[in-house]
Design an enzyme around this catalytic site. Sequence first.
Site, PDB file in Angstrom:
ATOM      1  N   LYS A  60      49.726  55.463  49.713  1.00 42.29           N
ATOM      2  CA  LYS A  60      49.732  53.910  49.544  1.00 42.29           C
ATOM      3  C   LYS A  60      50.711  53.203  50.184  1.00 42.29           C
ATOM      4  O   LYS A  60      51.744  53.993  50.393  1.00 42.29           O
ATOM      5  CB  LYS A  60      49.902  53.507  47.969  1.00 42.29           C
ATOM      6  CG  LYS A  60      49.410  52.333  47.727  1.00 42.29           C
ATOM      7  CD  LYS A  60      47.689  52.250  47.418  1.00 42.29           C
ATOM      8  CE  LYS A  60      47.156  50.930  47.134  1.00 42.29           C
ATOM      9  NZ  LYS A  60      45.695  50.989  46.930  1.00 42.29           N
TER      10      LYS A  60
HETATM   11  P1  NAD Z   1      42.204  40.447  47.152  1.00 42.84           P
HETATM   12  O1  NAD Z   1      43.762  40.104  47.822  1.00 42.84           O
HETATM   13  O2  NAD Z   1      41.211  40.259  48.063  1.00 42.84           O
HETATM   14  O3  NAD Z   1      42.211  39.623  45.843  1.00 42.84           O
HETATM   15  C1  NAD Z   1      43.032  39.464  44.918  1.00 42.84           C
HETATM   16  C2  NAD Z   1      42.535  38.520  43.667  1.00 42.84           C
HETATM   17  O4  NAD Z   1      43.380  38.650  42.634  1.00 42.84           O
HETATM   18  C3  NAD Z   1      42.480  36.902  44.129  1.00 42.84           C
HETATM   19  O5  NAD Z   1      41.470  36.429  43.811  1.00 42.84           O
HETATM   20  C4  NAD Z   1      43.742  36.375  43.839  1.00 42.84           C
HETATM   21  O6  NAD Z   1      43.832  35.064  43.368  1.00 42.84           O
HETATM   22  C5  NAD Z   1      44.024  37.019  42.226  1.00 42.84           C
HETATM   23  N1  NAD Z   1      45.221  37.211  41.754  1.00 42.84           N
HETATM   24  C6  NAD Z   1      46.127  37.449  42.191  1.00 42.84           C
HETATM   25  N2  NAD Z   1      47.578  37.274  41.316  1.00 42.84           N
HETATM   26  C7  NAD Z   1      46.853  37.086  40.176  1.00 42.84           C
HETATM   27  C8  NAD Z   1      47.209  36.915  38.847  1.00 42.84           C
HETATM   28  N3  NAD Z   1      48.672  36.680  38.595  1.00 42.84           N
HETATM   29  N4  NAD Z   1      46.332  36.556  37.877  1.00 42.84           N
HETATM   30  C9  NAD Z   1      45.190  36.700  38.218  1.00 42.84           C
HETATM   31  N5  NAD Z   1      44.461  36.757  39.308  1.00 42.84           N
HETATM   32  C10 NAD Z   1      45.431  37.046  40.414  1.00 42.84           C
HETATM   33  O7  NAD Z   1      42.444  41.842  46.400  1.00 42.84           O
HETATM   34  P2  NAD Z   1      41.451  42.935  46.484  1.00 42.84           P
HETATM   35  O8  NAD Z   1      41.093  43.868  47.702  1.00 42.84           O
HETATM   36  O9  NAD Z   1      40.300  42.342  45.628  1.00 42.84           O
HETATM   37  O10 NAD Z   1      42.076  43.890  45.320  1.00 42.84           O
HETATM   38  C11 NAD Z   1      41.902  43.479  43.821  1.00 42.84           C
HETATM   39  C12 NAD Z   1      42.386  44.704  42.954  1.00 42.84           C
HETATM   40  O11 NAD Z   1      41.488  46.046  43.294  1.00 42.84           O
HETATM   41  C13 NAD Z   1      43.698  45.372  43.006  1.00 42.84           C
HETATM   42  O12 NAD Z   1      44.186  46.079  41.967  1.00 42.84           O
HETATM   43  C14 NAD Z   1      43.513  46.633  44.174  1.00 42.84           C
HETATM   44  O13 NAD Z   1      44.428  47.452  44.131  1.00 42.84           O
HETATM   45  C15 NAD Z   1      42.129  46.936  43.572  1.00 42.84           C
HETATM   46  N6  NAD Z   1      41.364  47.907  44.592  1.00 42.84           N
HETATM   47  C16 NAD Z   1      41.027  47.325  45.992  1.00 42.84           C
HETATM   48  C17 NAD Z   1      40.254  47.910  46.802  1.00 42.84           C
HETATM   49  C18 NAD Z   1      39.473  47.424  47.984  1.00 42.84           C
HETATM   50  O14 NAD Z   1      38.697  47.974  48.476  1.00 42.84           O
HETATM   51  N7  NAD Z   1      40.038  46.285  48.302  1.00 42.84           N
HETATM   52  C19 NAD Z   1      39.759  49.434  46.090  1.00 42.84           C
HETATM   53  C20 NAD Z   1      40.262  49.926  45.172  1.00 42.84           C
HETATM   54  C21 NAD Z   1      40.930  49.212  44.277  1.00 42.84           C
END
Ligand code: NAD
Length: 440
Positions: A108
């Site tokens: 990571k």
């Molecule tokens: P992203 O940046 O595209 O979206 C994040 C979202 O979370 C946004 O809508 C933002 O407004 C919201 N957010 C941020 N702070 C917040 C808070 N304090 N309270 C509520 N909402 C809040 O990120 P993503 O890629 O969608 O990732 C989201 C989660 O999924 C993370 O935990 C990430 O580690 C996990 N994840 C992502 C992937 C991927 O392929 N992108 C894969 C596995 C896991």
Amino acid sequence: MNNEILDPIVISEQQFDKARAYISHLQTGLIDFLKQPKHIHIVNFPIELDDGSVQTFHSYRVVHNRVFGPGKGGIRYHPDVTQEEVVSLAKLMTWKCALANIPFGGAKGAVVCNTKELSSNELRRITRRFTSELRALIGPHTDIPAPDMYTNEQTMAWIYDTYDTLNPGKNNLPVVTGKPVNLGGSYGRSEATGQGCLYITERFLSKKLIPGLTKISGARVAIQGFGNVGSVAAHAFKEQGAIIIALSDSGGCVYSESGLDLEEVTAYKTEHGSMVGLPGTLSLTNEELIEIDCDILIPAAISNQIHADNVNNIKARLIVEAANNPTTPTADKVLQEKGIYLIPDIMANAGGVTVSYYEWVQNQANEQWDLEVINARLKKKMYNSVDSVFKRWQAFLVCEETAIDSETDTQLACPDFRTVALINAIERVANATLIRGIWP
Ligand code: NAD
């Protein structure tokens, strides 16, 4: 306020220790090896901002384990990200890849920055400088980054371009996944985590563990986070007939008992910067979203959202962890006591790394597979993951498989799904370590 410890390292160790209690043959030295990251790389670098001033940025790349293959894991840009969080997320990647039978280890990375305060040019300079600092560490067969919170296809394109410029004359496409489709990216990668969440949930529901909730169609769903993962999950669940009653972003939550119109939410968010205030909806906080009366709660944003202080107010019947680490160990325990099932992050959001692996394979051969091929493979992987964890869980449930608590000498209770998933993953990594033979 409850005095719950929210240190990500402590939490990941608590989860690990809970699982290893069921694995009798793990040697102590091996346990230490599996708990520690292989290496932690910390870099501080200066960047010239658009106004001519200079700002120093703090960044990390952590590889936890490479027993199954190159390190694999996203790069996060967030103002609050810490070394401890990056280490715990790298560990999670090791278990996620092992559980899904993907030949990658866990890694990571993160840059401490607020993307909302940076221009595209500044983000490009940060990404190029960070990549050049990591140059010797990342590579198509050593450590392969991907998108995570507040990074996207564009970030991955900059990483590829920088690495390729510094290492000319080779096929460098597999150095990073989550690239744009017209630059070696895979069809279905940007949707894979949300889509995988749907496949995992539909397979889990088909096991008929939750009375009256055996399919997605008709389920009332609340989703925290409307970024890459949350927005794709919302569309995927809605397409299968779910009613999306609540959605949120960092600005707050919108709620409609009859179901939200996703196009309206997206349009309003694009125009106003947040979905809160959308006409015809009720505005709630992110804390209230977690406690909403719904069938399926999908945390898809940040960590520690379901914790000791709100777990007793949870009304969802199933929690699907699209985000990494959204539930604390104390909350896990209470959920199990309350009979609320939870599909853990290492199963629920493994779709992203699965299609990242397909992208990496395509890049090696300079091929591009059709979306139908990708989604069929992804679905099979996600179904297999549920089936294998469910089978082991049932074995514990009917006491075909048992484990003894070494302190009390009594039989351990049937583990929850997170623990069973971790047992499967840890065993795979431990066995592979021993089969490879401890070096030298
Ligand atoms: P992203 O940046 O595209 O979206 C994040 C979202 O979370 C946004 O809508 C933002 O407004 C919201 N957010 C941020 N702070 C917040 C808070 N304090 N309270 C509520 N909402 C809040 O990120 P993503 O890629 O969608 O990732 C989201 C989660 O999924 C993370 O935990 C990430 O580690 C996990 N994840 C992502 C992937 C991927 O392929 N992108 C894969 C596995 C896991």
